[in-house]
Design a protein around this motif. Structure first.
Motif, short mmCIF file in Angstrom:
data_model
loop_
_atom_site.label_atom_id
_atom_site.label_comp_id
_atom_site.label_asym_id
_atom_site.label_seq_id
_atom_site.Cartn_x
_atom_site.Cartn_y
_atom_site.Cartn_z
N MET A 304 -14.14 -4.42 26.66
CA MET A 304 -12.96 -5.16 26.21
C MET A 304 -11.71 -4.30 26.09
O MET A 304 -10.60 -4.82 25.94
CB MET A 304 -13.26 -5.84 24.88
N HIS A 305 -11.85 -2.98 26.17
CA HIS A 305 -10.69 -2.09 26.06
C HIS A 305 -9.65 -2.41 27.14
O HIS A 305 -8.44 -2.36 26.90
CB HIS A 305 -11.14 -0.64 26.22
N VAL A 306 -10.13 -2.70 28.35
CA VAL A 306 -9.29 -3.13 29.46
C VAL A 306 -9.88 -4.45 29.94
O VAL A 306 -10.98 -4.47 30.48
CB VAL A 306 -9.28 -2.10 30.60
N PRO A 307 -9.18 -5.58 29.75
CA PRO A 307 -9.81 -6.91 29.91
C PRO A 307 -9.98 -7.35 31.37
O PRO A 307 -9.48 -8.39 31.79
CB PRO A 307 -8.84 -7.82 29.16
N LEU A 308 -10.71 -6.58 32.15
CA LEU A 308 -10.90 -6.91 33.56
C LEU A 308 -11.79 -8.14 33.73
O LEU A 308 -11.60 -8.92 34.67
CB LEU A 308 -11.50 -5.70 34.29
#
Length: 327
Positions: A304-308
């Motif tokens: 979830m840190h980078v919502p890819l």
């Protein structure tokens, strides 16, 4: 209002979690787990602290542990010009011991320690894994730690011989950049994890051969044998997968950064996976986002840190949402 104590918990692990467990009311009702598609302030704060923890551990690995082990310096700064057993064994033993100490302490605390009964209601899957799974995961996480050590050994050899550039001192970057690099380690390694992980699941396409289906069967399925994961499950991987996973350490090599960033990424890959697979809601560290992936496979491939996953339509915040992804 973000919980400051929880945000800084990665820096006080496992003492803060133990203190929270002791203070918990035995009658507290546990809410049904659910996650939003975008990480909130508290989540990012915890991620920054976890990244800083990885950076500090890497600092110790470079500037303190080699001397304690009788080496003249960190291998990349000289000793690694030739492959010698002493410096290579130091990295392997350090990584394997780190895996067993961190995973062993945390799995003991959650599953075997004096607070295990109080913690049980926070377990996402109420059943406990078998001893056979624990042994399986411990073996393959040990294997993966050796793989991570192998990548660091290769990097040290290349750095020491000038095959790839590196900054010799941290002062070669301004202080603000060092702080940013230290706090966002998890954030800039996650796209690499998403890509390699997504590639090892079925691609759901008929226009080209589905190599993801092959990779899943031959490689990634080993990791999914840990359907009810614990800390040792985090890096329970086929050697091909663990090599790809820890290859995130090459990200800072492209920019010629100081070795501390590459080592911190290796640390973060290990510790982040171990903590994120523990299977518990808070005061455990279990990542419900990724636990949904272990339970249902076809969702939540990244973090979830980078919502890819949110961007590419593979995000699920609950088990009810998983079936909607591929409809």
């Amino acid at each position: 209002m973000p919980d400051i104590g929880k945000m800084t918990a990665p820096m006080t692990f496992p003492f803060y979690q133990a203190a929270v467990t002791v203070a918990k009311d035995d009658k507290e009702k546990v809410s049904k787990p659910h996650i939003d598609p975008l990480m909130g302030t508290e989540g990012h704060g915890m991620a920054f602290m976890a990244s800083l923890r990885s950076w500090l551990m890497a600092y110790a690995c470079i500037y303190y542990l080699p001397e304690a082990a009788g080496l003249q310096a960190y291998p990349a700064f000289g000793p690694a010009k030739t492959f010698q057993l002493n410096w290579m064994a130091h990295i392997v033993v350090r990584d394997v011991l780190g895996c067993w100490i961190i995973c062993g302490i945390w799995d003991y605390f959650l599953y075997f320690g004096p607070l295990k009964d109080k913690l049980h209601k926070y377990k996402v899957n109420p059943n406990y894994p078998s001893m056979e799974q624990l042994k399986h995961d411990a073996f393959w996480s040990t294997s993966a730690s050796i793989t991570g050590a192998g990548i660091e050994i290769l990097l040290c050899y290349l750095w020491a011989n000038g095959k790839i550039p590196m900054q010799v001192t941290l002062a070669e970057n301004p202080l603000w950049l060092n702080v940013v690099l230290a706090l966002t380690i998890t954030h800039y390694r996650i796209p690499h994890f998403y890509l390699m992980h997504r590639a090892m699941h079925p691609w759901k396409t008929k226009t080209i051969p589905d190599f993801g289906k092959i990779l899943y069967k031959q490689v990634h399925s080993l990791h999914h044998k840990s359907y009810n994961p614990t800390a040792f499950s985090g890096t329970s991987m086929h050697p091909v997968e663990s090599t790809l996973y820890y290859s995130a350490a090459f990200i800072p090599v492209v920019f010629g950064l100081h070795p501390i960033i590459a080592v911190a990424i290796i640390v973060d890959c290990g510790v982040g996976a171990w903590m994120g697979h523990d299977g518990f809601q808070w005061p455990g560290n279990g990542d419900y986002f990724h636990l949904l992936h272990h339970a249902h496979f076809d969702c939540n491939y990244g973090a979830m840190h980078v919502p890819l996953d949110w961007l590419f339509g593979t995000f699920a915040g609950s088990k009810e949402e998983v079936k909607k992804i591929w409809e």
